[in-house]
Scaffold this active site. Structure first.
Site, PDB file in Angstrom:
ATOM      1  N   ALA A  58       0.861  -1.175   0.000  1.00  0.00           N
ATOM      2  CA  ALA A  58       0.000   0.000   0.000  1.00  0.00           C
ATOM      3  C   ALA A  58       0.901   1.229   0.000  1.00  0.00           C
ATOM      4  O   ALA A  58       2.064   1.149   0.380  1.00  0.00           O
ATOM      5  CB  ALA A  58      -0.880  -0.015   1.240  1.00  0.00           C
ATOM      6  N   GLU A  99       3.743  -5.809   6.888  1.00  0.00           N
ATOM      7  CA  GLU A  99       2.916  -4.813   7.571  1.00  0.00           C
ATOM      8  C   GLU A  99       3.237  -4.688   9.049  1.00  0.00           C
ATOM      9  O   GLU A  99       3.178  -3.611   9.635  1.00  0.00           O
ATOM     10  CB  GLU A  99       1.428  -5.160   7.403  1.00  0.00           C
ATOM     11  CG  GLU A  99       0.849  -4.868   6.027  1.00  0.00           C
ATOM     12  CD  GLU A  99       1.031  -5.998   5.026  1.00  0.00           C
ATOM     13  OE1 GLU A  99       1.887  -6.897   5.257  1.00  0.00           O
ATOM     14  OE2 GLU A  99       0.332  -5.986   3.986  1.00  0.00           O
ATOM     15  N   GLU A 152      -0.757  -9.234  -1.376  1.00  0.00           N
ATOM     16  CA  GLU A 152      -2.198  -9.521  -1.235  1.00  0.00           C
ATOM     17  C   GLU A 152      -2.884  -9.497  -2.596  1.00  0.00           C
ATOM     18  O   GLU A 152      -3.759 -10.321  -2.890  1.00  0.00           O
ATOM     19  CB  GLU A 152      -2.835  -8.505  -0.283  1.00  0.00           C
ATOM     20  CG  GLU A 152      -2.373  -8.710   1.157  1.00  0.00           C
ATOM     21  CD  GLU A 152      -2.968  -7.707   2.122  1.00  0.00           C
ATOM     22  OE1 GLU A 152      -2.754  -6.501   1.914  1.00  0.00           O
ATOM     23  OE2 GLU A 152      -3.657  -8.125   3.066  1.00  0.00           O
ATOM     24  N   GLY A 176       0.355  -5.133   0.604  1.00  0.00           N
ATOM     25  CA  GLY A 176      -0.780  -5.086  -0.314  1.00  0.00           C
ATOM     26  C   GLY A 176      -0.412  -5.625  -1.693  1.00  0.00           C
ATOM     27  O   GLY A 176      -1.278  -6.134  -2.409  1.00  0.00           O
TER      28      GLY A 176
HETATM   29  C1  3H9 Z   1       0.350  -2.428   3.306  1.00  0.00           C
HETATM   30  O1  3H9 Z   1       0.611  -2.880   2.240  1.00  0.00           O
HETATM   31  C2  3H9 Z   1      -0.998  -2.538   3.927  1.00  0.00           C
HETATM   32  C3  3H9 Z   1      -1.917  -3.528   3.249  1.00  0.00           C
HETATM   33  O2  3H9 Z   1      -1.814  -4.798   3.841  1.00  0.00           O
HETATM   34  C4  3H9 Z   1      -3.372  -3.169   3.419  1.00  0.00           C
HETATM   35  C5  3H9 Z   1      -3.854  -1.969   2.761  1.00  0.00           C
HETATM   36  C6  3H9 Z   1      -5.350  -1.827   2.840  1.00  0.00           C
HETATM   37  N1  3H9 Z   1       4.628   3.520   0.236  1.00  0.00           N
HETATM   38  O3  3H9 Z   1      13.302   1.697   0.747  1.00  0.00           O
HETATM   39  P1  3H9 Z   1      13.749   2.455  -0.438  1.00  0.00           P
HETATM   40  C7  3H9 Z   1       9.470   4.908  -0.874  1.00  0.00           C
HETATM   41  S1  3H9 Z   1       1.494  -1.613   4.210  1.00  0.00           S
HETATM   42  C8  3H9 Z   1       5.134   4.731  -0.049  1.00  0.00           C
HETATM   43  O4  3H9 Z   1      14.777   3.503  -0.243  1.00  0.00           O
HETATM   44  P2  3H9 Z   1      14.839   0.077  -1.580  1.00  0.00           P
HETATM   45  C9  3H9 Z   1      10.547   5.168   0.161  1.00  0.00           C
HETATM   46  O5  3H9 Z   1      10.071   6.018   1.170  1.00  0.00           O
HETATM   47  C10 3H9 Z   1       2.925  -1.546   3.162  1.00  0.00           C
HETATM   48  N2  3H9 Z   1       6.442   4.951  -0.306  1.00  0.00           N
HETATM   49  O6  3H9 Z   1      14.184   1.519  -1.633  1.00  0.00           O
HETATM   50  C11 3H9 Z   1      11.634   5.794  -0.680  1.00  0.00           C
HETATM   51  O7  3H9 Z   1      11.282   7.148  -0.873  1.00  0.00           O
HETATM   52  P3  3H9 Z   1      12.416   8.287  -0.975  1.00  0.00           P
HETATM   53  C12 3H9 Z   1       3.662  -2.819   3.115  1.00  0.00           C
HETATM   54  C13 3H9 Z   1       7.258   3.906  -0.271  1.00  0.00           C
HETATM   55  O8  3H9 Z   1      15.068  -0.315  -2.975  1.00  0.00           O
HETATM   56  C14 3H9 Z   1      11.493   5.072  -2.018  1.00  0.00           C
HETATM   57  O9  3H9 Z   1      10.175   4.516  -2.034  1.00  0.00           O
HETATM   58  N3  3H9 Z   1       4.874  -2.665   2.361  1.00  0.00           N
HETATM   59  C15 3H9 Z   1       6.790   2.625   0.001  1.00  0.00           C
HETATM   60  O10 3H9 Z   1      15.952   0.054  -0.605  1.00  0.00           O
HETATM   61  C16 3H9 Z   1      12.493   3.961  -2.202  1.00  0.00           C
HETATM   62  O11 3H9 Z   1      12.433   3.105  -1.059  1.00  0.00           O
HETATM   63  C17 3H9 Z   1       6.023  -2.316   2.927  1.00  0.00           C
HETATM   64  O12 3H9 Z   1       6.108  -2.135   4.121  1.00  0.00           O
HETATM   65  C18 3H9 Z   1       5.414   2.444   0.266  1.00  0.00           C
HETATM   66  N4  3H9 Z   1       4.881   1.227   0.528  1.00  0.00           N
HETATM   67  O13 3H9 Z   1      13.726  -0.878  -0.941  1.00  0.00           O
HETATM   68  C19 3H9 Z   1       7.211  -2.181   2.025  1.00  0.00           C
HETATM   69  N5  3H9 Z   1       7.835   1.770  -0.028  1.00  0.00           N
HETATM   70  O14 3H9 Z   1      13.240   7.883  -2.135  1.00  0.00           O
HETATM   71  C20 3H9 Z   1       7.980  -0.955   2.351  1.00  0.00           C
HETATM   72  C21 3H9 Z   1       8.916   2.509  -0.338  1.00  0.00           C
HETATM   73  O15 3H9 Z   1      11.652   9.511  -1.158  1.00  0.00           O
HETATM   74  N6  3H9 Z   1       9.075  -0.735   1.441  1.00  0.00           N
HETATM   75  N7  3H9 Z   1       8.577   3.792  -0.492  1.00  0.00           N
HETATM   76  O16 3H9 Z   1      13.177   8.201   0.338  1.00  0.00           O
HETATM   77  C22 3H9 Z   1      10.250  -1.401   1.505  1.00  0.00           C
HETATM   78  O17 3H9 Z   1      10.430  -2.299   2.277  1.00  0.00           O
HETATM   79  C23 3H9 Z   1      11.349  -0.962   0.583  1.00  0.00           C
HETATM   80  O18 3H9 Z   1      11.055   0.342   0.195  1.00  0.00           O
HETATM   81  C24 3H9 Z   1      11.521  -1.825  -0.684  1.00  0.00           C
HETATM   82  C25 3H9 Z   1      12.541  -1.130  -1.631  1.00  0.00           C
HETATM   83  C26 3H9 Z   1      12.037  -3.191  -0.280  1.00  0.00           C
HETATM   84  C27 3H9 Z   1      10.235  -1.960  -1.455  1.00  0.00           C
END
Ligand code: 3H9
Length: 692
Positions: free
Chosen positions: A68, A130, A110, A107
């Site tokens: 999400a 999450e 999901e 998400g």
């Molecule tokens: C969810 O899904 C809830 C659902 O179950 C239900 C919904 C109803 N959103 O980490 P990075 C940004 S909860 C917005 O440096 P990497 C991050 O801030 C979500 N922004 O890259 C950064 O911005 P900036 C569950 C996001 O290659 C840029 O993207 N998912 C999101 O080292 C690059 O990120 C997670 O918890 C996001 N979801 O790693 C996954 N994700 O450049 C969270 C990232 O401005 N994300 N950004 O600083 C991660 O674990 C890592 O970002 C990922 C990439 C592994 C994807």
């Protein structure tokens, strides 16, 4: 092939009877309202097209949907709700195949679990992280994953947020087929065509019962899991909610359990724990950014590191670099100290290997990167030298003066001091622009935090190199300015002072420790002192029986290592409140003319924490930290501040800065100038603002 733009982030193409819905929303294809609307539009269109018989869902850029869009949480909801999208896909009469590369997280997974099939490239990873954001999966993840992998595995994966590599995910049944790295789209289309050719059905995960059925009517599975993980989950709401949702998957009809999952998700997303953990997610990424240092600032290649001091700190620091494959020369004054230091490092590695977390050959490879020397001249060709000698200004200046004459020009000279003035140390060299503080936290091979201390004259490439090397060795760096104790220890001193005052005024050490432990800290200040040793900085010659700690040391109660300190310890090092300490405290309070009184838990907490927030505000107004969230990151990664409370500055905002200020003023009136509010705190409250 025909292609239609559904919106700016979703495109639908048709290749014969296969529709390909491609999502392209950098950087991580997070499920923003626009993306959700794009997916809905694309699926609707593919379903309406009578020539389409199957749909492939794929992402452009570096990853499949990573979850999400976290930035949307806490704001009014717009766009197609994810649960509706998930239902639309799962109930689609045409088979939907998810084509996964990068990471399918939260998400994103999901969404993929709602698809009828999942193919992935070998480097792809999937997971439901999450819980790390203080949430549970909110669109069926807690319901569908157990149906594929079984209850035990689902409990482990969902409460840890772990990511699983595609080949493992295939073995677990999450991914149907691992396809060649370079041809995901073609392979997914071929997979869909094969399905059609075989007349295969397209199963819904929700209809599966084979993996969860065996756990039905067995509440002990969940009870045991809770018990086994009680320590790790302490204080957190989300893991418990994950368990409840998975239990519902087993015990309730799918539609009821999905509703229950959703209600738990909505409760968590509106709560302070998730707000704190989301804050930390962004704060960790923010901390790397230094506003006045451009991304293209040149850095100094660090191919060889020197460390002075083979004690606990020097040894721990050396391990970080060896772990990252960087050769290290350690200099000690005496051969036996050097041998002891290297021996401890080897034992550390061997202990890790014995637990199966390191291969024996890696122990040797890492040890092979470490060499010892008895003379500073061995450091001449190092690119970075870190001094970890005794915490004494004269000694440090002497070392830096010598290093300056020995180590090649252009190399960085760093000090691991925890308190001392880095500028004064830098002034002992002719290259103050190449001097920096690298303050590691003990044990240095374990603790994540690295305070990078920027001196008045430190050059930008040196700062940029320090931040880069910190990342390389797996640390979380926070850039701070020169001041006594920098950010972390300067704030810690506030807490320590109040803890010591509180025990004379009426509390006992175990009261203070209990309150801070219950708040979520790993241990309270007195248990911490006992662990570290009460005699750090104490000397027999100068002791004056004027503090509880001094008296304890005089009685040879020096902490855990002597079997007694603030607490008494049994042979298993279990602590119990000590009548001896109690008497020392009562006597000392009487001697100082302090009338003891009952002190509430609330007062203990406020007196320990609010002065820290106040000090943090002073640090900000002096420009010694770039942003409040950096201070939070330092406290979470260096001192075990509970992540679900977001760090001291975030916590101040949760409490309300106006309330913190009001209490500080009350304490100031009653207890004196230790509580004088920071000008910044007054200003922010007057303007009705937070730290951001
Ligand atoms: C969810 O899904 C809830 C659902 O179950 C239900 C919904 C109803 N959103 O980490 P990075 C940004 S909860 C917005 O440096 P990497 C991050 O801030 C979500 N922004 O890259 C950064 O911005 P900036 C569950 C996001 O290659 C840029 O993207 N998912 C999101 O080292 C690059 O990120 C997670 O918890 C996001 N979801 O790693 C996954 N994700 O450049 C969270 C990232 O401005 N994300 N950004 O600083 C991660 O674990 C890592 O970002 C990922 C990439 C592994 C994807």
């Amino acid at each position: 092939m025909t292609t239609t733009d559904i919106n700016d982030v979703a495109k639908l193409s048709r290749l014969g009877d296969i529709a390909v819905l491609a999502l392209d929303s950098p950087p991580v294809n997070a499920l923003s309202a626009r993306l959700r609307d794009g997916i809905k539009g694309g699926i609707d269109q593919a379903l309406a097209d009578k020539d389409v018989r199957a749909i492939v869902l794929i992402c452009r850029g570096k990853t499949f949907v990573a979850g999400a869009d976290i930035t949307e949480f806490g704001k009014p909801r717009t766009g197609t709700p994810l649960p509706d999208l998930v239902d639309l896909i799962e109930n689609s009469p045409k088979a939907v195949v998810a084509a996964i590369h990068g990471t399918a997280l939260g998400g994103g997974l999901e969404l993929a679990l709602a698809c009828h099939y999942r193919v992935a490239v070998p480097s792809a990873k999937v997971g439901l992280p999450e819980v790390k954001l203080g949430l549970i999966p909110g669109s069926g993840g807690t319901q569908r994953l157990p149906r594929l992998v079984g209850v035990q595995k689902a409990l482990e994966l969902i409460t840890s947020g772990a990511q699983v590599a595609a080949p493992v995910a295939e073995g677990l049944g999450i991914v149907d087929k691992v396809v060649p790295e370079a041809s995901l789209e073609d392979a997914a289309i071929a997979f869909a065509r094969d399905l059609l050719a075989a007349g295969a059905s397209h199963p819904r995960v929700r209809d599966r019962d084979d993996k969860i059925g065996p756990a039905r009517g067995k509440p002990e599975i969940f009870a045991e899991f809770r018990k086994a993980n009680a320590r790790a989950f302490r204080g957190f709401l989300a893991p418990e909610y994950c368990i409840r949702a998975i239990e519902a998957a087993v015990e309730q009809p799918f539609d009821d359990a999905v509703k229950y999952e959703r209600s738990l998700f909505l409760e968590l997303v509106a709560g302070s724990q998730s707000a704190a953990q989301r804050h930390v997610f962004f704060a960790e990424r923010q901390a790397w950014k230094v506003p006045d240092i451009a991304d293209d600032t040149p850095t100094i290649p660090v191919a060889k590191v020197g460390i002075i001091g083979a004690g606990t700190m020097g040894g721990g620091i050396a391990m970080n670099f060896a772990n990252a494959g960087i050769p290290v020369t350690i200099v000690e004054m005496k051969q036996d100290a050097l041998d002891r230091g290297l021996g401890i490092i080897r034992r550390n590695y061997e202990a890790t290997a014995a637990k199966g977390r390191l291969k024996p050959e890696d122990v040797e490879r890492r040890m092979g990167l470490l060499s010892g020397a008895l003379d500073l001249s061995a450091l001449a060709d190092c690119d970075l030298v870190i001094e970890a000698v005794f915490e004494n200004m004269d000694i440090k200046k002497d070392v830096f003066g010598k290093l300056d004459g020995i180590v090649k020009q252009g190399a960085i000279l760093a000090t691991n001091t925890s308190y001392l003035d880095v500028d004064e140390i830098a002034a002992a060299t002719a290259r103050p622009d190449h001097v920096i503080g690298l303050h590691f936290f003990s044990p240095a091979n374990v603790m994540k935090l690295l305070e990078v201390v920027r001196g008045e004259k430190t050059a930008k490439p040196v700062v940029a190199t320090a931040m880069q090397i910190a990342r390389k060795i797996g640390k979380i760096a926070v850039l701070v300015g020169v001041c006594h104790g920098f950010v972390g220890n300067r704030m810690l001193a506030q807490r320590q002072r109040e803890a010591n005052k509180l025990i004379l005024e009426g509390a006992m050490p175990w009261d203070v420790d209990r309150v801070l432990y219950d708040f979520g800290m790993p241990m309270g200040p007195f248990a911490m002192s006992d662990l570290a040793g009460l005699d750090i900085g104490w000397s027999k010659e100068t002791t004056s029986s004027s503090t509880v700690r001094e008296i304890l040391c005089e009685m040879d109660r020096r902490g855990q290592k002597t079997g007694a300190g603030f607490y008494d310890y049994d042979e298993k090092r279990r602590a119990s409140p000590s009548p001896v300490t109690e008497k020392i405290i009562l006597d000392l309070a009487a001697r100082k003319g302090i009338t003891r009184r009952a002190i509430s838990d609330d007062e203990i907490l406020e007196r320990c924490i609010y002065p820290m927030i106040n000090e943090g505000a002073k640090i900000l107004e002096e420009g010694k930290a770039i942003r409040a969230s950096d201070i939070d990151i330092a406290w979470i990664n260096g001192y075990g501040w509970p992540v679900y409370r977001g760090g001291p500055m975030f916590y101040g905002e949760i409490v309300g800065l106006d309330k913190v200020l009001a209490r500080m003023k009350e304490f100031e009136a009653r207890l004196g100038p230790d509580f004088k509010p920071a000008a910044l705190l007054e200003k922010l409250v007057a303007e009705g603002r937070g730290f951001k």
